[in-house]
Design a protein around this motif. Structure first.
Motif, mmCIF file in Angstrom:
data_model
loop_
_atom_site.group_PDB
_atom_site.id
_atom_site.type_symbol
_atom_site.label_atom_id
_atom_site.label_comp_id
_atom_site.label_asym_id
_atom_site.label_seq_id
_atom_site.Cartn_x
_atom_site.Cartn_y
_atom_site.Cartn_z
ATOM 1 N N VAL A 297 47.675 10.529 10.308
ATOM 2 C CA VAL A 297 48.219 11.217 9.001
ATOM 3 C C VAL A 297 49.054 12.560 9.252
ATOM 4 O O VAL A 297 50.020 12.481 9.041
ATOM 5 C CB VAL A 297 47.045 11.734 8.091
ATOM 6 N N ALA A 298 48.348 13.369 10.014
ATOM 7 C CA ALA A 298 49.166 14.710 9.958
ATOM 8 C C ALA A 298 50.162 14.551 11.031
ATOM 9 O O ALA A 298 51.002 15.705 11.195
ATOM 10 C CB ALA A 298 47.931 15.779 10.424
ATOM 11 N N LYS A 299 50.011 13.711 12.153
ATOM 12 C CA LYS A 299 51.125 13.602 13.301
ATOM 13 C C LYS A 299 52.418 12.599 13.161
ATOM 14 O O LYS A 299 53.016 12.106 13.999
ATOM 15 C CB LYS A 299 50.447 13.195 14.506
ATOM 16 N N ARG B 266 48.540 1.288 4.077
ATOM 17 C CA ARG B 266 47.142 1.289 4.542
ATOM 18 C C ARG B 266 46.850 0.235 5.314
ATOM 19 O O ARG B 266 46.010 0.274 6.276
ATOM 20 C CB ARG B 266 46.272 1.178 3.056
ATOM 21 N N VAL B 267 47.357 -0.907 5.225
ATOM 22 C CA VAL B 267 47.079 -2.187 5.991
ATOM 23 C C VAL B 267 47.615 -1.826 7.495
ATOM 24 O O VAL B 267 46.881 -2.029 8.432
ATOM 25 C CB VAL B 267 47.808 -3.672 5.596
ATOM 26 N N GLN B 268 48.831 -1.380 7.660
ATOM 27 C CA GLN B 268 49.337 -0.960 8.768
ATOM 28 C C GLN B 268 48.508 0.207 9.466
ATOM 29 O O GLN B 268 48.146 0.048 10.656
ATOM 30 C CB GLN B 268 50.599 -0.455 8.820
ATOM 31 N N GLU B 269 47.914 1.096 8.715
ATOM 32 C CA GLU B 269 47.190 2.168 9.223
ATOM 33 C C GLU B 269 45.628 1.551 9.754
ATOM 34 O O GLU B 269 45.185 2.067 10.979
ATOM 35 C CB GLU B 269 46.770 3.338 8.068
ATOM 36 N N ILE B 270 45.088 0.337 9.210
ATOM 37 C CA ILE B 270 43.983 0.036 9.528
ATOM 38 C C ILE B 270 44.262 -0.829 11.129
ATOM 39 O O ILE B 270 43.466 -0.773 11.928
ATOM 40 C CB ILE B 270 43.430 -0.990 8.652
ATOM 41 N N SER C 44 44.193 2.035 18.401
ATOM 42 C CA SER C 44 43.820 3.130 19.015
ATOM 43 C C SER C 44 42.166 3.442 19.369
ATOM 44 O O SER C 44 42.060 4.128 20.278
ATOM 45 C CB SER C 44 44.373 4.506 17.786
ATOM 46 N N ASN C 45 41.533 2.582 18.536
ATOM 47 C CA ASN C 45 40.075 2.793 18.851
ATOM 48 C C ASN C 45 39.497 1.682 19.603
ATOM 49 O O ASN C 45 38.219 1.261 19.641
ATOM 50 C CB ASN C 45 39.240 3.205 17.642
ATOM 51 N N ASN C 46 40.368 0.599 20.072
ATOM 52 C CA ASN C 46 39.893 -0.353 20.856
ATOM 53 C C ASN C 46 38.920 -1.452 20.233
ATOM 54 O O ASN C 46 37.891 -1.885 20.789
ATOM 55 C CB ASN C 46 39.491 -0.122 22.191
ATOM 56 N N ILE C 47 39.346 -1.330 18.990
ATOM 57 C CA ILE C 47 38.440 -2.241 18.048
ATOM 58 C C ILE C 47 38.901 -3.620 18.207
ATOM 59 O O ILE C 47 40.116 -4.174 17.770
ATOM 60 C CB ILE C 47 38.299 -1.840 16.542
ATOM 61 N N LYS C 48 38.303 -4.433 18.506
ATOM 62 C CA LYS C 48 38.631 -6.080 18.848
ATOM 63 C C LYS C 48 38.131 -6.904 17.438
ATOM 64 O O LYS C 48 38.672 -7.925 17.200
ATOM 65 C CB LYS C 48 37.758 -6.576 19.944
#
Length: 187
Positions: free
Chosen positions: A45-47, A55-59, A65-69
């Motif tokens: 958000v801030a950067k 919102r879909v792209q943010e997910i 970024s969090n290595n969520i598979k």
């Protein structure tokens, strides 16, 4: 406390602690898991990404970024087609998905409350319990009914975010209420 009645916004402008909880809350943010989530949200958000990503792209970016598979999708059968499109999009972005329809377990309304009908209704507790057993690392809520979402959150034991909020009148865009004449008419 009613922040909407505050006219000076000193919490934002002057870093004022309005309820005396600042130090306690900062210590909670400094817990490793919380700090990581907060930092990632700040990057999204801030950067510079605010207003540039849906919102879909943010997910997707958050997951990468969090290595969520793997992401579980808890959805309403009434918007199953859109949930399937979301799942496909995640898969195209190399994120595995599992999905849980609100009618999981085929529970009738009268199985829960005797005086209700025999038709199958939503089962948010069943959705949450099934997802808790799943290997997903994040849950995306997709259009659960009001009340059902509350039960879902109560029993879910995994991190989640909400992509779609159920609003049948405004095609799942509740903020549209405030842009319509209906807000004025109901006052």
């Amino acid at each position: 406390m009613n922040c909407l009645d505050c006219k000076n916004a000193n919490c934002q402008i002057a870093k004022q602690d309005c309820n005396g909880a600042r130090e306690e809350i900062i210590s909670i943010y400094n817990e490793a898991d919380n700090k990581k989530i907060y930092e990632e949200a700040d990057r999204l958000v801030a950067k510079g990404s605010a207003g540039n990503l849906s919102r879909v792209q943010e997910i997707v970016r958050y997951a990468r970024s969090n290595n969520i598979k793997k992401i579980s999708i808890a959805y309403c059968y009434g918007i199953e087609r859109q949930a399937a499109s979301f799942s496909e999009y995640l898969n195209e972005n190399n994120i595995l998905t599992s999905s849980y329809r609100c009618t999981i377990n085929g529970i009738s309304e009268n199985d829960i409350c005797e005086d209700l009908s025999d038709s199958v209704n939503c089962n948010p507790i069943g959705q949450a319990m099934a997802i808790n057993k799943d290997s997903s690392e994040l849950v995306v809520e997709f259009g659960l009914c009001l009340g059902h979402d509350i039960l879902f959150h109560k029993y879910l034991e995994k991190p989640f975010t909400v992509l779609v909020v159920k609003d049948r009148v405004y095609n799942h865009r509740p903020l549209s209420f405030f842009e319509s004449n209906q807000a004025e008419d109901s006052a």
